[in-house]
Design a protein around this motif. Sequence first.
Motif, short mmCIF file in Angstrom:
data_model
loop_
_atom_site.label_atom_id
_atom_site.label_comp_id
_atom_site.label_asym_id
_atom_site.label_seq_id
_atom_site.Cartn_x
_atom_site.Cartn_y
_atom_site.Cartn_z
N ARG A 47 0.68 5.08 -6.21
CA ARG A 47 1.94 5.66 -5.76
C ARG A 47 1.70 6.78 -4.74
O ARG A 47 2.41 6.88 -3.75
CB ARG A 47 2.71 6.19 -6.97
N SER A 48 0.66 7.60 -4.98
CA SER A 48 0.37 8.71 -4.07
C SER A 48 -0.60 8.32 -2.95
O SER A 48 -0.98 9.16 -2.14
CB SER A 48 -0.19 9.89 -4.85
N ARG A 49 -1.02 7.05 -2.96
CA ARG A 49 -1.96 6.52 -1.96
C ARG A 49 -3.27 7.29 -1.95
O ARG A 49 -3.86 7.54 -0.90
CB ARG A 49 -1.32 6.48 -0.58
N ASP A 50 -3.74 7.64 -3.15
CA ASP A 50 -5.01 8.35 -3.34
C ASP A 50 -6.14 7.32 -3.45
O ASP A 50 -6.48 6.88 -4.55
CB ASP A 50 -4.93 9.23 -4.59
N VAL A 51 -6.70 6.95 -2.32
CA VAL A 51 -7.70 5.88 -2.25
C VAL A 51 -8.93 6.23 -3.08
O VAL A 51 -9.49 5.37 -3.78
CB VAL A 51 -8.09 5.60 -0.78
N GLY A 79 2.34 -16.81 -9.79
CA GLY A 79 3.68 -16.55 -9.26
C GLY A 79 3.80 -17.08 -7.86
O GLY A 79 2.88 -17.73 -7.33
N PRO A 80 4.91 -16.81 -7.20
CA PRO A 80 5.07 -17.25 -5.82
C PRO A 80 4.05 -16.55 -4.92
O PRO A 80 3.91 -15.33 -4.98
CB PRO A 80 6.50 -16.80 -5.46
N PRO A 81 3.31 -17.29 -4.09
CA PRO A 81 2.27 -16.68 -3.24
C PRO A 81 2.71 -15.46 -2.44
O PRO A 81 1.95 -14.51 -2.33
CB PRO A 81 1.81 -17.84 -2.34
N PRO A 82 3.94 -15.44 -1.90
CA PRO A 82 4.32 -14.23 -1.16
C PRO A 82 4.45 -12.98 -2.04
O PRO A 82 4.60 -11.88 -1.53
CB PRO A 82 5.69 -14.58 -0.56
N HIS A 83 4.38 -13.14 -3.36
CA HIS A 83 4.55 -12.01 -4.27
C HIS A 83 3.22 -11.44 -4.79
O HIS A 83 3.21 -10.78 -5.82
CB HIS A 83 5.41 -12.42 -5.47
N GLN A 84 2.15 -11.64 -4.09
CA GLN A 84 0.85 -11.06 -4.49
C GLN A 84 0.81 -9.60 -4.05
O GLN A 84 -0.06 -9.17 -3.30
CB GLN A 84 -0.31 -11.85 -3.89
N PHE A 85 1.72 -8.82 -4.58
CA PHE A 85 1.89 -7.43 -4.13
C PHE A 85 0.72 -6.54 -4.51
O PHE A 85 0.33 -5.67 -3.73
CB PHE A 85 3.19 -6.85 -4.68
N LEU A 86 0.14 -6.74 -5.68
CA LEU A 86 -0.96 -5.89 -6.09
C LEU A 86 -2.18 -6.10 -5.19
O LEU A 86 -2.79 -5.14 -4.72
CB LEU A 86 -1.33 -6.13 -7.56
N MET A 87 -2.52 -7.33 -4.91
CA MET A 87 -3.68 -7.61 -4.06
C MET A 87 -3.45 -7.02 -2.66
O MET A 87 -4.35 -6.43 -2.07
CB MET A 87 -3.96 -9.11 -3.97
N THR A 112 -5.79 -4.07 -1.05
CA THR A 112 -6.58 -4.35 0.16
C THR A 112 -5.99 -3.73 1.41
O THR A 112 -6.60 -3.79 2.48
CB THR A 112 -6.73 -5.87 0.37
N GLY A 113 -4.79 -3.16 1.31
CA GLY A 113 -4.17 -2.50 2.46
C GLY A 113 -3.67 -3.46 3.51
O GLY A 113 -3.45 -3.08 4.66
N VAL A 114 -3.43 -4.74 3.13
CA VAL A 114 -3.00 -5.76 4.08
C VAL A 114 -1.56 -5.51 4.55
O VAL A 114 -1.23 -5.76 5.70
CB VAL A 114 -3.14 -7.16 3.46
N SER A 115 -0.70 -5.03 3.67
CA SER A 115 0.69 -4.81 4.05
C SER A 115 1.16 -3.50 3.43
O SER A 115 0.46 -2.91 2.62
CB SER A 115 1.56 -5.97 3.56
N PRO A 116 2.35 -3.06 3.80
CA PRO A 116 2.85 -1.82 3.18
C PRO A 116 2.83 -1.96 1.66
O PRO A 116 3.13 -3.02 1.12
CB PRO A 116 4.29 -1.72 3.70
N PRO A 117 2.44 -0.89 0.98
CA PRO A 117 2.30 -1.00 -0.48
C PRO A 117 3.63 -1.24 -1.19
O PRO A 117 4.66 -0.73 -0.78
CB PRO A 117 1.70 0.34 -0.89
N PHE A 118 3.57 -2.04 -2.20
CA PHE A 118 4.70 -2.29 -3.10
C PHE A 118 4.75 -1.11 -4.06
O PHE A 118 3.73 -0.62 -4.51
CB PHE A 118 4.44 -3.60 -3.86
N GLN A 119 5.93 -0.63 -4.40
CA GLN A 119 6.06 0.50 -5.31
C GLN A 119 6.05 0.01 -6.76
O GLN A 119 7.04 -0.52 -7.24
CB GLN A 119 7.34 1.29 -5.02
N PHE A 120 4.91 0.16 -7.42
CA PHE A 120 4.78 -0.22 -8.82
C PHE A 120 5.15 0.97 -9.69
O PHE A 120 4.45 1.98 -9.71
CB PHE A 120 3.35 -0.67 -9.15
N SER A 121 6.27 0.85 -10.38
CA SER A 121 6.70 1.86 -11.34
C SER A 121 6.87 1.16 -12.68
O SER A 121 7.91 0.54 -12.93
CB SER A 121 8.01 2.50 -10.91
N PRO A 122 5.84 1.23 -13.52
CA PRO A 122 5.91 0.51 -14.80
C PRO A 122 7.07 1.00 -15.67
O PRO A 122 7.27 2.20 -15.81
CB PRO A 122 4.57 0.83 -15.47
#
Length: 199
Positions: free
Chosen positions: A64-68, A85-93, A97-107
């Motif tokens: 969340r804080s982008r603390d690499v 799941g649906p391939p476009p939903h591989q948000f964690l990967m 890996t920094g491929v796309s803007p980060p998904f906000q994971f709030s458990p």
Amino acid sequence: MTCVMVIVHYTAVETSVIGWRGQHTLVEQSLSFNPKKTLQELDTLADSETKNRDVVLKLYDALRSRDVESVHKTLTPDLDYWFHGPPPHQFLMRTLTGVSPPFQFSPLSVVSFGSTVIAEGCDAATSISWIHAWTVSHGVITQVREYSNTSLTVTRIGGNVVSAGRSAAEIKPSHCPSVWESKFSGRAGKSVPGLVLAI
């Protein structure tokens, strides 16, 4: 306050032992019940589960804080990743890996079962539900299973002992109790596939 009820039943267990000179012998040992030792073991397990849960929550805070640097300290370099799941939903990967803007994971829910920590949540629009099943070993995450728009049931397996002379095909199936079920996968109002994770 959490109340835990444990029913312990010990019987004779047949175990296989390799002798001093490599001789294979069967030893039957009787286990005795020691309430003080059992409570200590439960306390140790609860402490371990709390620590494992804290490691996972620390990772979500770092994401969340982008603390690499904290992310790298929390994950093993050779993280075992699995996705359903649906391939476009591989948000964690994509986030790791920094491929796309980060998904906000709030458990919205985080539970521990030994070395396995399950976290569940959904996006702000509740159109995408996600579940992460993390494996924590010695304070480091070694594996993650990411489920997107999937209903997940976690079951516990174990306790079967195979006697000498019996093949695996002769093992009687045992009851695998469900210990956790996802709650947010149906929020999108659509049918989703269901899977079982055995731990």
